[in-house]
Scaffold this motif. Structure first.
Motif, short mmCIF file in Angstrom:
data_model
loop_
_atom_site.label_atom_id
_atom_site.label_comp_id
_atom_site.label_asym_id
_atom_site.label_seq_id
_atom_site.Cartn_x
_atom_site.Cartn_y
_atom_site.Cartn_z
N ILE A 63 0.88 -1.17 0.00
CA ILE A 63 0.00 0.00 0.00
C ILE A 63 0.91 1.22 0.00
N SER A 64 0.80 1.99 -1.05
CA SER A 64 1.64 3.18 -1.20
C SER A 64 0.76 4.42 -1.19
N GLN A 65 1.37 5.51 -0.87
CA GLN A 65 0.63 6.77 -0.80
C GLN A 65 1.40 7.81 -1.62
N PHE A 66 0.69 8.42 -2.57
CA PHE A 66 1.33 9.38 -3.48
C PHE A 66 0.56 10.69 -3.52
N THR A 67 1.28 11.76 -3.79
CA THR A 67 0.71 13.07 -4.01
C THR A 67 1.30 13.62 -5.30
N LEU A 68 0.49 14.29 -6.09
CA LEU A 68 0.99 14.92 -7.31
C LEU A 68 1.02 16.43 -7.11
N GLU A 86 4.08 23.28 -16.49
CA GLU A 86 4.72 22.39 -17.45
C GLU A 86 5.27 21.11 -16.85
N LYS A 87 5.18 20.94 -15.55
CA LYS A 87 5.75 19.77 -14.89
C LYS A 87 4.80 19.24 -13.83
N THR A 88 4.92 17.94 -13.58
CA THR A 88 4.20 17.30 -12.48
C THR A 88 5.20 16.47 -11.71
N TYR A 89 5.17 16.62 -10.40
CA TYR A 89 6.05 15.85 -9.53
C TYR A 89 5.21 14.85 -8.74
N LEU A 90 5.72 13.64 -8.66
CA LEU A 90 5.11 12.58 -7.87
C LEU A 90 5.89 12.50 -6.56
N VAL A 91 5.17 12.64 -5.45
CA VAL A 91 5.79 12.57 -4.13
C VAL A 91 5.23 11.34 -3.42
N ALA A 139 10.15 9.62 -1.58
CA ALA A 139 10.75 9.85 -2.89
C ALA A 139 10.02 10.98 -3.60
N VAL A 140 10.75 11.68 -4.48
CA VAL A 140 10.18 12.73 -5.33
C VAL A 140 10.71 12.50 -6.73
N GLU A 141 9.80 12.41 -7.70
CA GLU A 141 10.19 12.19 -9.10
C GLU A 141 9.36 13.09 -10.00
N GLU A 142 10.01 13.65 -11.01
CA GLU A 142 9.27 14.37 -12.05
C GLU A 142 8.67 13.34 -12.99
N LEU A 143 7.38 13.48 -13.30
CA LEU A 143 6.72 12.51 -14.17
C LEU A 143 7.08 12.74 -15.63
#
Length: 128
Positions: free
Chosen positions: A83-88, A93-98, A111-115
């Motif tokens: 079970i993971s929990q993510f926020t966008l 021009e960019k979206t980050y997944l946290v 973790a933080v990644e640019e989609l």
């Protein structure tokens, strides 16, 4: 009992009633609505039927959760592997997944990644 005392007593009763109603609402929100991904999973997987599971859906978005989804999540022969929990975080021009910690009192970032653009577009399409 004077007129002033009756008015004061009535105002106190109204104040106590208002505090009681607000307290019950806060209690419900605090203890009966999921606060993170882990509690959301538990609310869906332990629901007795689809209608009960749909209570976690925001009004107007019920169509995004299908009965087939509920049946799969609620099967006795399966359980979630993770079970993971993510926020966008969306910008022009960019979206980050946290990725954050589910089931903890305070969120911690894992973790933080640019989609990539195609995944960003996918999430933009499903969002209202």
């Amino acid at each position: 009992m004077g007129q002033m005392q009756k008015k004061l007593l009535k105002e106190r009763r109204e104040l106590i009633l208002m505090i009681l109603v607000l307290g019950l609402a806060a209690y419900y929100i605090l203890f009966f609505t999921p606060k993170d991904s882990l509690e959301l999973y538990q609310a869906i997987s332990f629901a007795d039927d689809f209608e009960e599971a749909q209570k976690v859906m925001l009004e107007g978005y019920e169509g995004n959760f299908k009965e087939e989804d509920f049946e799969f999540i609620n099967r006795l022969d399966t359980s979630a592997d993770r079970i993971s929990q993510f926020t966008l975080f969306e910008y022009d021009e960019k979206t980050y997944l946290v990725m954050t910690t589910p089931g903890t009192e305070r969120l911690k970032v894992l973790a933080v990644e640019e989609l990539p653009e195609e995944i960003r577009e996918y999430f933009l399409e499903i969002a209202p």
